[in-house]
Design a protein around this motif. Structure first.
Motif, mmCIF file in Angstrom:
data_model
loop_
_atom_site.group_PDB
_atom_site.id
_atom_site.type_symbol
_atom_site.label_atom_id
_atom_site.label_comp_id
_atom_site.label_asym_id
_atom_site.label_seq_id
_atom_site.Cartn_x
_atom_site.Cartn_y
_atom_site.Cartn_z
ATOM 1 N N GLN A 1 16.006 -30.033 5.043
ATOM 2 C CA GLN A 1 16.408 -28.932 4.179
ATOM 3 C C GLN A 1 15.174 -28.079 3.901
ATOM 4 O OE1 GLN A 1 18.035 -30.943 0.812
ATOM 5 N NE2 GLN A 1 16.054 -31.560 0.000
ATOM 6 N N ALA A 2 15.404 -26.854 3.484
ATOM 7 C CA ALA A 2 14.292 -25.949 3.212
ATOM 8 C C ALA A 2 13.344 -26.575 2.190
ATOM 9 C CB ALA A 2 14.819 -24.611 2.698
ATOM 10 N N ASN A 3 12.050 -26.468 2.455
ATOM 11 C CA ASN A 3 11.027 -27.032 1.572
ATOM 12 C C ASN A 3 10.030 -25.935 1.235
ATOM 13 O OD1 ASN A 3 8.741 -28.277 0.465
ATOM 14 N ND2 ASN A 3 9.058 -30.148 1.613
ATOM 15 N N PRO A 4 10.022 -25.469 -0.012
ATOM 16 C CA PRO A 4 9.152 -24.343 -0.372
ATOM 17 C C PRO A 4 7.668 -24.662 -0.276
ATOM 18 C CG PRO A 4 10.164 -25.300 -2.334
ATOM 19 C CD PRO A 4 10.836 -25.925 -1.160
ATOM 20 N N PHE A 5 7.305 -25.948 -0.186
ATOM 21 C CA PHE A 5 5.896 -26.330 -0.128
ATOM 22 C C PHE A 5 5.453 -26.693 1.293
ATOM 23 C CE2 PHE A 5 7.482 -27.622 -4.346
ATOM 24 C CZ PHE A 5 6.712 -26.765 -5.116
ATOM 25 N N PHE A 6 6.332 -26.494 2.273
ATOM 26 C CA PHE A 6 6.018 -26.996 3.598
ATOM 27 C C PHE A 6 4.812 -26.295 4.225
ATOM 28 C CE2 PHE A 6 6.934 -27.478 8.258
ATOM 29 C CZ PHE A 6 6.651 -28.836 8.296
ATOM 30 N N GLU A 7 4.674 -25.005 3.994
ATOM 31 C CA GLU A 7 3.520 -24.297 4.562
ATOM 32 C C GLU A 7 2.214 -24.802 3.952
ATOM 33 O OE1 GLU A 7 4.176 -20.056 4.420
ATOM 34 O OE2 GLU A 7 6.236 -20.331 5.146
ATOM 35 N N ILE A 8 2.234 -25.173 2.677
ATOM 36 C CA ILE A 8 1.049 -25.767 2.051
ATOM 37 C C ILE A 8 0.718 -27.095 2.711
ATOM 38 C CG2 ILE A 8 0.149 -26.749 -0.108
ATOM 39 C CD1 ILE A 8 1.813 -24.685 -1.619
ATOM 40 N N VAL A 9 1.747 -27.904 2.960
ATOM 41 C CA VAL A 9 1.553 -29.205 3.596
ATOM 42 C C VAL A 9 0.995 -29.034 5.009
ATOM 43 C CG1 VAL A 9 2.766 -31.222 4.494
ATOM 44 C CG2 VAL A 9 3.284 -30.387 2.210
ATOM 45 N N LEU A 10 1.478 -28.019 5.735
ATOM 46 C CA LEU A 10 1.008 -27.784 7.099
ATOM 47 C C LEU A 10 -0.453 -27.340 7.143
ATOM 48 C CD1 LEU A 10 3.928 -26.015 9.009
ATOM 49 C CD2 LEU A 10 3.062 -28.338 9.331
ATOM 50 N N ALA A 11 -0.979 -26.871 6.020
ATOM 51 C CA ALA A 11 -2.378 -26.439 5.968
ATOM 52 C C ALA A 11 -3.327 -27.573 5.599
ATOM 53 C CB ALA A 11 -2.524 -25.281 4.973
ATOM 54 N N THR A 12 -2.813 -28.786 5.454
ATOM 55 C CA THR A 12 -3.660 -29.934 5.113
ATOM 56 C C THR A 12 -4.145 -30.625 6.387
ATOM 57 O OG1 THR A 12 -1.794 -31.493 5.023
ATOM 58 C CG2 THR A 12 -2.336 -30.291 2.988
ATOM 59 N N PRO A 13 -5.220 -31.421 6.307
ATOM 60 C CA PRO A 13 -5.714 -32.123 7.493
ATOM 61 C C PRO A 13 -4.677 -33.012 8.167
ATOM 62 C CG PRO A 13 -7.385 -32.165 5.772
ATOM 63 C CD PRO A 13 -6.138 -31.580 5.154
ATOM 64 N N ALA A 14 -3.742 -33.558 7.389
ATOM 65 C CA ALA A 14 -2.749 -34.464 7.973
ATOM 66 C C ALA A 14 -1.919 -33.803 9.060
ATOM 67 C CB ALA A 14 -1.836 -35.009 6.875
ATOM 68 N N ALA A 15 -1.829 -32.471 9.051
ATOM 69 C CA ALA A 15 -1.026 -31.752 10.049
ATOM 70 C C ALA A 15 -1.871 -31.232 11.204
ATOM 71 C CB ALA A 15 -0.284 -30.598 9.379
ATOM 72 N N MET A 16 -3.126 -31.648 11.294
ATOM 73 C CA MET A 16 -3.981 -31.211 12.395
ATOM 74 C C MET A 16 -3.579 -31.903 13.694
ATOM 75 S SD MET A 16 -7.669 -31.028 10.444
ATOM 76 C CE MET A 16 -8.038 -29.649 9.340
#
Length: 523
Positions: free
Chosen positions: A163-178
């Motif tokens: 489902q849509a997650n308003p914080f997903f872009e913030i999460v994608l900017a963390t090291p865990a998404a590298m």
């Protein structure tokens, strides 16, 4: 309507045919770390120091600027579907790893799938359970290739959410998404991220030295993102009195204490002050009887916060709010001014004592036996001593105190190995969502282990609200809920100061995440 982000800076760089090391033979920056860097595996690194290194030598699809804005990084474009569930990224086609192999969408697929490896679970897995089939993959009910992430081709990555997650872009900017190159990762045989020989880099710098004394980065040939102006960055470890070294010109930037500001200014340094953190008590709701709302409320009601905070230094002003005054809304307006007063915990010792006695009887317990965890420091111990005194006086139980070095303290918090903790609540972005999001049921930073569908819904509505007035209204209700449910007992603000050398320009420092980025800095 579909939403797009264009990579303006990257487009300009391509048009001008800029190379990565725009200033070969240029500046070397010096910065002091407070602890050894022990692990640079992006999917597992938890140290602030490690995250700063990763922010300079790696990049994910998105990055977060010093001002908190979300920007494109390894991706040159991002498209989001109308329902907010599907993200399509196009990668820079000329992006290379430090060994010369191309950075592909498959590297991002493998990196994100590592978060769902049940044999070695990442501390950030919960942040990505919003991926389609995330929970089922984590529980072993579905294979990893059904996770909501797919490489359409080498340069196109599609991420699908439940489902849509308003914080997903913030999460994608963390090291865990590298990204993580699977072939290289397997070649390290379990050593990935543990030494410089077991690392690949896709960011502006690469590591040339990593030992107990320093970590050295050099601008990386072959990097095709934004221009990199410094030639090198040296992160020193264990030097005596880093703040004095900064004042003496032997370091170029760093945090500095208030009592040393006058001396720093006299030597020509520049500094910025940030009221960016709230310190308060957090109760571990996985521990009995702190999972009982009445017990937590009784503890809250029997604390005279004014008495406790009245003994603290001037740069530790009392607060009843969870969201600090440094947080702003769009347009730069202070969130705190827009939201007004918050629901303040009221000191009512007699009512608190009665509630405590009833709750303990219902639980079949005679008294509490709990420990307050805190970082080492005289002011923290003084504050804890007053809390101990209050509860002994009002509830007749003895609070144990445990002060730990910073690294051990954070390890205990992140593993939920505590009863009650004196915790710094600091947003990683300049938004009320950055604070309130820490207490979502699915958040990895939710050290209280608070679980409330009602709270989750309020924060979601806040993030999707079409007007600032509605954002403030939902955020205020969520903040009040944290007080009503005795999740946090706010105590005082901490003002932090970050100083730079007299000629330092364009160094990016985030008072929210604590990361420092050097790619555009000059001196």
């Amino acid at each position: 309507m579909k939403r797009r982000i264009a990579a303006l800076l990257l487009a300009v760089a391509v048009l001008l045919n800029m190379t990565a090391c725009a200033n070969k033979g240029g500046d070397t920056f010096r910065y002091d770390f407070g602890a050894q860097v022990t692990n640079l595996d992006p999917q597992f690194a938890t140290q602030e120091e490690a995250k700063t290194v990763l922010a300079n030598c790696m990049e994910g699809l998105l990055r977060q600027s010093g001002g908190g804005e979300i920007e494109l990084a390894a991706a040159q474009s991002m498209e989001v579907s109308e329902d907010g569930k599907v993200y399509t990224f196009t990668l820079r086609p000329d992006a290379l790893w430090s060994d010369g192999t191309p950075v592909t969408a498959h590297d991002f697929v493998f990196g994100l799938r590592r978060l769902f490896d049940r044999s070695v679970l990442s501390p950030y897995t919960e942040d990505f359970l919003c991926l389609r089939n995330g929970q089922a993959v984590l529980e072993g009910m579905l294979p990893a290739d059904l996770l909501g992430i797919k490489a359409e081709d080498d340069h196109t990555l599609v991420i699908t959410l439940e489902q849509a997650n308003p914080f997903f872009e913030i999460v994608l900017a963390t090291p865990a998404a590298m990204p993580c190159n699977e072939e290289f990762f397997r070649s390290t045989r379990g050593r990935y991220g543990l030494d410089k020989g077991a690392m690949l880099y896709n960011g502006p710098f690469s590591i040339t030295t990593w030992n107990e004394e320093k970590v050295t980065l050099y601008c990386r040939e072959g990097y095709t993102g934004h221009p990199v102006l410094p030639e090198a960055v040296v992160f020193y470890i264990g030097r005596d009195d880093p703040q004095q070294l900064l004042i003496e010109g032997k370091a170029d930037a760093g945090a500095i204490d208030e009592e040393r500001l006058a001396e720093a200014v006299k030597e020509g340094l520049n500094y910025t002050a940030y009221d960016n953190a709230v310190w308060g008590l957090v109760f571990n709701q996985q521990r009995r009887p702190l999972d009982d709302l009445s017990v937590r409320q009784a503890l809250q009601m029997t604390l005279d916060r004014g008495y406790i905070t009245g003994t603290l230094p001037e740069n530790r002003p009392a607060t009843a709010a969870v969201i600090p005054p440094a947080i702003t809304l769009e347009g730069g307006r202070s969130y705190r001014e827009a939201a007004g007063e918050v629901l303040e915990p009221v000191y009512t010792p007699e009512a608190g004592r009665a509630l405590y006695q009833t709750a303990m009887e219902n639980l079949g317990m005679d008294s509490l036996s709990v420990t307050l965890l805190m970082p080492e420091g005289e002011e923290y111990m003084a504050c804890a001593g007053l809390i101990q005194q209050q509860w002994q006086q009002n509830l007749s139980f003895y609070l144990n105190l445990e002060a730990l070095p910073q690294e051990e303290y954070y390890q205990r918090l992140s593993s939920y190995d505590y009863d009650i903790a004196l915790v710094q609540i600091r947003s990683s972005v300049d938004s009320p969502a950055g604070v309130l999001g820490k207490f979502l049921s699915s958040a990895s930073e939710n050290v209280a282990r608070y679980r409330s569908p009602g709270y989750d819904e309020l924060v979601s509505k806040m993030a999707e609200a079409p007007t600032m007035e509605e954002v403030v209204r939902y955020a205020g209700r969520a903040e009040d809920m944290l007080i009503n449910d005795a999740v946090v007992v706010p105590l005082f603000l901490s003002t932090s100061y970050f100083a730079t050398g007299p000629s330092v320009r364009d160094l990016e420092y985030s008072p929210y995440s604590g990361r420092v980025m050097f790619h555009s800095a000059t001196k």
